[in-house]
Design a protein around this motif. Sequence first.
Motif, mmCIF file in Angstrom:
data_model
loop_
_atom_site.group_PDB
_atom_site.id
_atom_site.type_symbol
_atom_site.label_atom_id
_atom_site.label_comp_id
_atom_site.label_asym_id
_atom_site.label_seq_id
_atom_site.Cartn_x
_atom_site.Cartn_y
_atom_site.Cartn_z
ATOM 1 N N MET A 120 143.345 29.286 23.174
ATOM 2 C CA MET A 120 144.413 28.044 22.925
ATOM 3 C C MET A 120 143.653 26.907 22.599
ATOM 4 S SD MET A 120 145.640 27.690 26.996
ATOM 5 C CE MET A 120 145.455 29.215 27.131
ATOM 6 N N GLY A 121 144.350 25.749 22.112
ATOM 7 C CA GLY A 121 143.746 24.362 21.880
ATOM 8 C C GLY A 121 144.948 23.184 22.043
ATOM 9 N N GLY A 122 144.371 22.159 22.229
ATOM 10 C CA GLY A 122 145.171 21.210 22.595
ATOM 11 C C GLY A 122 144.572 19.770 22.564
ATOM 12 N N THR A 123 145.148 18.601 22.731
ATOM 13 C CA THR A 123 144.669 17.558 22.732
ATOM 14 C C THR A 123 144.955 16.689 23.958
ATOM 15 O OG1 THR A 123 144.707 15.317 21.509
ATOM 16 C CG2 THR A 123 146.738 16.346 21.610
ATOM 17 N N VAL A 124 144.179 15.668 24.375
ATOM 18 C CA VAL A 124 144.303 14.514 25.446
ATOM 19 C C VAL A 124 144.163 13.208 24.884
ATOM 20 C CG1 VAL A 124 143.567 13.691 27.557
ATOM 21 C CG2 VAL A 124 143.456 16.357 27.145
ATOM 22 N N ARG A 125 145.279 12.406 25.201
ATOM 23 C CA ARG A 125 145.279 11.033 24.668
ATOM 24 C C ARG A 125 145.342 10.150 26.003
ATOM 25 N NH1 ARG A 125 146.786 11.003 19.290
ATOM 26 N NH2 ARG A 125 146.095 13.073 18.595
ATOM 27 N N THR A 126 144.508 9.129 26.369
ATOM 28 C CA THR A 126 144.752 8.099 27.361
ATOM 29 C C THR A 126 144.238 6.693 26.781
ATOM 30 O OG1 THR A 126 142.175 8.154 27.963
ATOM 31 C CG2 THR A 126 143.610 10.029 28.728
ATOM 32 N N LEU A 127 144.925 5.768 27.376
ATOM 33 C CA LEU A 127 144.301 4.398 27.169
ATOM 34 C C LEU A 127 142.926 4.065 28.041
ATOM 35 C CD1 LEU A 127 147.899 2.753 26.939
ATOM 36 C CD2 LEU A 127 146.358 3.492 25.230
ATOM 37 N N SER A 128 142.813 4.658 29.343
ATOM 38 C CA SER A 128 141.602 4.349 30.188
ATOM 39 C C SER A 128 140.468 5.015 29.897
ATOM 40 C CB SER A 128 142.424 4.466 31.468
ATOM 41 O OG SER A 128 141.492 4.604 32.509
ATOM 42 N N LEU A 129 139.481 4.435 29.812
ATOM 43 C CA LEU A 129 138.260 4.963 29.705
ATOM 44 C C LEU A 129 137.623 5.870 30.801
ATOM 45 C CD1 LEU A 129 136.001 2.259 27.817
ATOM 46 C CD2 LEU A 129 137.089 4.482 26.797
ATOM 47 N N GLU A 130 138.179 5.320 32.069
ATOM 48 C CA GLU A 130 137.855 6.145 33.325
ATOM 49 C C GLU A 130 138.748 7.469 33.354
ATOM 50 O OE1 GLU A 130 138.231 5.476 38.301
ATOM 51 O OE2 GLU A 130 138.294 3.670 36.917
ATOM 52 N N LEU A 131 139.945 7.399 33.012
ATOM 53 C CA LEU A 131 140.821 8.282 33.258
ATOM 54 C C LEU A 131 140.246 9.567 32.008
ATOM 55 C CD1 LEU A 131 143.470 9.812 34.370
ATOM 56 C CD2 LEU A 131 144.811 8.443 32.657
ATOM 57 N N ARG A 132 139.991 9.086 30.752
ATOM 58 C CA ARG A 132 139.462 9.938 29.973
ATOM 59 C C ARG A 132 138.201 10.840 30.439
ATOM 60 N NH1 ARG A 132 136.140 8.002 24.406
ATOM 61 N NH2 ARG A 132 136.727 9.710 23.176
ATOM 62 N N ASP A 133 137.482 10.226 31.266
ATOM 63 C CA ASP A 133 136.173 11.048 31.745
ATOM 64 C C ASP A 133 136.875 11.961 32.813
ATOM 65 O OD1 ASP A 133 134.454 9.948 29.860
ATOM 66 O OD2 ASP A 133 134.060 8.181 31.372
ATOM 67 N N GLN A 134 137.882 11.746 33.563
ATOM 68 C CA GLN A 134 138.566 12.461 34.587
ATOM 69 C C GLN A 134 139.211 13.627 34.252
ATOM 70 O OE1 GLN A 134 137.681 12.109 37.926
ATOM 71 N NE2 GLN A 134 138.627 14.099 38.162
ATOM 72 N N ILE A 135 140.056 13.585 33.122
ATOM 73 C CA ILE A 135 140.839 14.541 32.801
ATOM 74 C C ILE A 135 140.169 15.955 32.406
ATOM 75 C CG2 ILE A 135 142.674 15.321 30.965
ATOM 76 C CD1 ILE A 135 143.861 12.796 31.133
ATOM 77 N N PRO A 136 138.963 15.876 31.721
ATOM 78 C CA PRO A 136 138.656 17.410 31.443
ATOM 79 C C PRO A 136 138.139 17.983 32.721
ATOM 80 C CG PRO A 136 137.604 15.432 30.137
ATOM 81 C CD PRO A 136 138.486 14.885 31.078
ATOM 82 N N LYS A 137 137.749 17.175 33.811
ATOM 83 C CA LYS A 137 137.374 17.941 35.099
ATOM 84 C C LYS A 137 138.569 18.440 35.792
ATOM 85 C CE LYS A 137 133.926 14.273 35.759
ATOM 86 N NZ LYS A 137 133.678 13.119 36.577
ATOM 87 N N TRP A 138 139.576 17.699 35.694
ATOM 88 C CA TRP A 138 140.899 18.547 36.116
ATOM 89 C C TRP A 138 141.303 19.790 35.433
ATOM 90 C CZ3 TRP A 138 143.665 13.029 36.381
ATOM 91 C CH2 TRP A 138 143.240 12.374 37.536
ATOM 92 N N ILE A 139 141.231 19.557 34.187
ATOM 93 C CA ILE A 139 141.597 20.861 33.219
ATOM 94 C C ILE A 139 140.668 22.000 33.543
ATOM 95 C CG2 ILE A 139 141.357 21.810 30.958
ATOM 96 C CD1 ILE A 139 142.044 18.996 29.919
ATOM 97 N N GLU A 140 139.279 21.889 33.944
ATOM 98 C CA GLU A 140 138.686 22.977 34.019
ATOM 99 C C GLU A 140 138.754 23.396 35.520
ATOM 100 O OE1 GLU A 140 134.063 24.693 33.145
ATOM 101 O OE2 GLU A 140 134.364 22.590 32.888
ATOM 102 N N ASN A 141 138.921 22.593 36.305
ATOM 103 C CA ASN A 141 139.245 23.062 37.886
ATOM 104 C C ASN A 141 140.450 23.943 37.805
ATOM 105 O OD1 ASN A 141 137.114 21.509 39.079
ATOM 106 N ND2 ASN A 141 138.261 19.959 39.421
ATOM 107 N N ALA A 142 141.425 23.580 37.190
ATOM 108 C CA ALA A 142 142.504 24.463 37.066
ATOM 109 C C ALA A 142 142.336 25.820 36.276
ATOM 110 C CB ALA A 142 143.698 23.715 36.221
ATOM 111 N N ILE A 143 141.616 25.734 35.419
ATOM 112 C CA ILE A 143 141.254 27.031 34.506
ATOM 113 C C ILE A 143 140.424 27.970 35.609
ATOM 114 C CG2 ILE A 143 140.270 28.153 32.487
ATOM 115 C CD1 ILE A 143 140.529 25.396 31.184
ATOM 116 N N TRP A 144 139.603 27.395 36.144
ATOM 117 C CA TRP A 144 138.605 28.130 37.041
ATOM 118 C C TRP A 144 139.461 28.647 38.234
ATOM 119 C CZ3 TRP A 144 137.616 27.402 42.172
ATOM 120 C CH2 TRP A 144 136.822 28.275 42.860
ATOM 121 N N GLY A 145 140.295 27.924 38.821
ATOM 122 C CA GLY A 145 141.157 28.604 39.929
ATOM 123 C C GLY A 145 142.180 29.752 39.523
#
Length: 404
Positions: free
Chosen positions: A265-290
């Motif tokens: 699967m593939g997708g896209t992530v859009r944010t206005l915040s540079l801090e949030l931009r760096d955080q979302i990939p970690k949340w995605i991988e944590n979800a996949i891992w679990g």
Amino acid sequence: MGVHINAKEEIKRIAEQIKDDLISWRRHIHMYPELSGEERKTGRFVSEKLREFGVDQVIENFGGTTAVVGIIKGKHDLTVALRADMDALPMEEKSGKPYASKVPHVMHSCGHDAHTTMLLGAAKILCSLKEHLQGNVKLIFQPCEERHDCGGAKKLVEEGVLENPDVSAIFGLHVFPELPVGKVGTKIGHFMASSDIFHIKIKGKGSHASRPHQGVDSVLVAAQVINTLHHIVSRKVDPLHPAVLTVGKIKGGYAENIIPDEVEMGGTVRTLSLELRDQIPKWIENAIWGITLSYGAAYRFDYRQGTPPVINDEKTTKFALGMMRDLLGNQNVIELENPTMGGEDFSEYLMKVPGTFIRIGIRNEEKGITAPLHSPVFDIDEDVLPVGASVLSYLAYKWVEEHS
């Protein structure tokens, strides 16, 4: 002493005078679109026109790309840049217009043909006023805006497009189907979102569909992953911080009675915040891992940052709003309230120099021009072409006049 001119009226006069040329150039570019990284014919067309206008320096294939950079030299060293993108999209045009794309499965459905034409028009106008130009104007005709991996704005910046001469400010625009033709809009600060992409491969264990207990169902695991990812924005992100996570592609399976060993699967992530931009990939991988751990599956996760958010500089944006009001009238200039979640690699320039990105209206319901960007029936009201050319040239002319 130099002869004083009314730059505003001269620019408007010349823009209207060359309207037929602008339409002709735009239709030519529209009929012969080229995909990202393949803009060779478009680049040659641009180069020929710039030399014809009398642009002082024309650089083809800038930085090993298909970019074209032109420099119009003024009286002083101060330099302002104007940028347009040249690439088209991989889709079939269905507009039925006489100037529709002649290239199968390639179409200018995002208006880059119009952007290129407007910048060519600005180049012609500014060359006509060169003896009055107080500084240099760098014209950047950029490839690869539609793809992150083939040498767009980031590559040009790395290769020094904002140097030699150094750029003090940069302006660009994009056609916008939600604004009526003749109107423009922009805003200070966050204007457009970052644009990142991700790919996920779920690795299960194949089995017969009637014996699911003998395998690890990659389809089921993928479904759980997608469902969980779509809860990240609603439950992990502060509601006051805009973000979008979309899974746009999924592939897997062989037949109705087979549990496949893999799903992608593939997708896209859009944010206005540079801090949030760096955080979302970690949340995605944590979800996949679990999820994969709980089902006994494995995964591969690839996340690629594309373009940063477009954040308009305060000084240049106040300047742009003022100059556009002067040129077009207060009623035709809108200070927009909200950003959009679309992405644009104009942001790469703004990470290095102050600048402003502008939306320019192309909508005309009487002419039936209402299709959104990236539509197979997308078109523009060509009355926008002299408007865009005059906006770009006036911003450049006045910037070097006021800041030299």
